[in-house]
Enzyme design. Sequence first.
Site, PDB file in Angstrom:
ATOM      1  N   SER A  99       1.802  38.972 -23.160  1.00 17.89           N
ATOM      2  CA  SER A  99       1.838  39.767 -24.400  1.00 17.89           C
ATOM      3  C   SER A  99       3.254  40.034 -24.886  1.00 17.89           C
ATOM      4  CB  SER A  99       1.096  41.095 -24.223  1.00 17.89           C
ATOM      5  OG  SER A  99      -0.226  40.846 -23.825  1.00 17.89           O
ATOM      6  N   ARG A 100       4.147  39.145 -24.536  1.00 11.84           N
ATOM      7  CA  ARG A 100       5.549  39.226 -24.980  1.00 11.84           C
ATOM      8  C   ARG A 100       6.286  40.450 -24.406  1.00 11.84           C
ATOM      9  NH1 ARG A 100       3.893  34.769 -26.009  1.00 11.84           N
ATOM     10  NH2 ARG A 100       4.132  33.684 -27.983  1.00 11.84           N
ATOM     11  N   VAL A 101       5.750  41.041 -23.331  1.00 11.77           N
ATOM     12  CA  VAL A 101       6.463  42.153 -22.680  1.00 11.77           C
ATOM     13  C   VAL A 101       7.308  41.525 -21.555  1.00 11.77           C
ATOM     14  CG1 VAL A 101       6.235  44.447 -21.650  1.00 11.77           C
ATOM     15  CG2 VAL A 101       4.522  43.645 -23.275  1.00 11.77           C
TER      16      VAL A 101
END
Length: 230
Positions: free
Chosen positions: A208-210
Amino acid sequence: MLRKSPLLFRRTMSSLIHNPKTEQYTLAALNEKDVAKRPELQFEKWFKEAQEQNIVVPEALNLATAELPSGRVSNRTVLMKELDTNGNVVIYSNWGTSRKAADFKTNPYVSLTFWWKELQRQVRVEGKAHLLSKEESQPYFDERPKGSRIGAIASKQSQPIESREKLEETVAQVAKKYQDTEEIPCPEYWGGLAVEPDHWEFFQGRESRVHDRIVFDKQGSDWKVSRICP
Ligand SMILES: Cc1cc2nc3c(=O)[nH]c(=O)nc-3n(C[C@H](O)[C@H](O)[C@H](O)COP(=O)(O)O)c2cc1C
């Protein structure tokens, strides 16, 4: 002929660019406790892993330079040829006629980016660069295939030339000059650039692009390690 409206064209382009099913980065994590004490050691570890993964040309990097006083930035792909014992990243190029040469003459600060897709990793490096001497550059020049050495002499990198034929003619003239010898002097304007990093970033893609982003900032002879937000 039917012409697409600018809006339609934009829609077509954006459906290509903004694919909603983008890849999730789930391969690995990067924790403060796991990174090496010094960034060059962390880089070595990741670079070896990139080689083991058979990543295509893992030494390819993007080199950005900025001309002063305009502040205009340019970048291009080059190859890292060495990580020296001082932790400097060394690349080789033409420092006479190229755009990067013109930029570097006004501003010694550069930045580099590696991207290793299959490992979902990016490494960024920033620092001041210096040119290697002719003596330091000659050994690598000697290792290059003869054709590439001749090319380096014949080509005024990034300067206009009237045609492909003219370029080939120039290369042929230099090749003729050195046809009976393997000993070709490294041109004055050609050689290594050592980038002395004062900032490194190790980016490991996460779900999730974290992402995990661990940075090293030089403080004297030590490095301060921090995590920054994705
Ligand atoms: C995969 C790849 C590797 C390259 N490696 C180098 C290199 O190591 N040195 C170099 O001078 N140019 C290299 N080039 C060419 C540069 O991208 C660029 O065209 C050239 O250096 C001139 O750039 P400049 O005018 O911005 O200085 C490479 C290009 C590609 C696509």
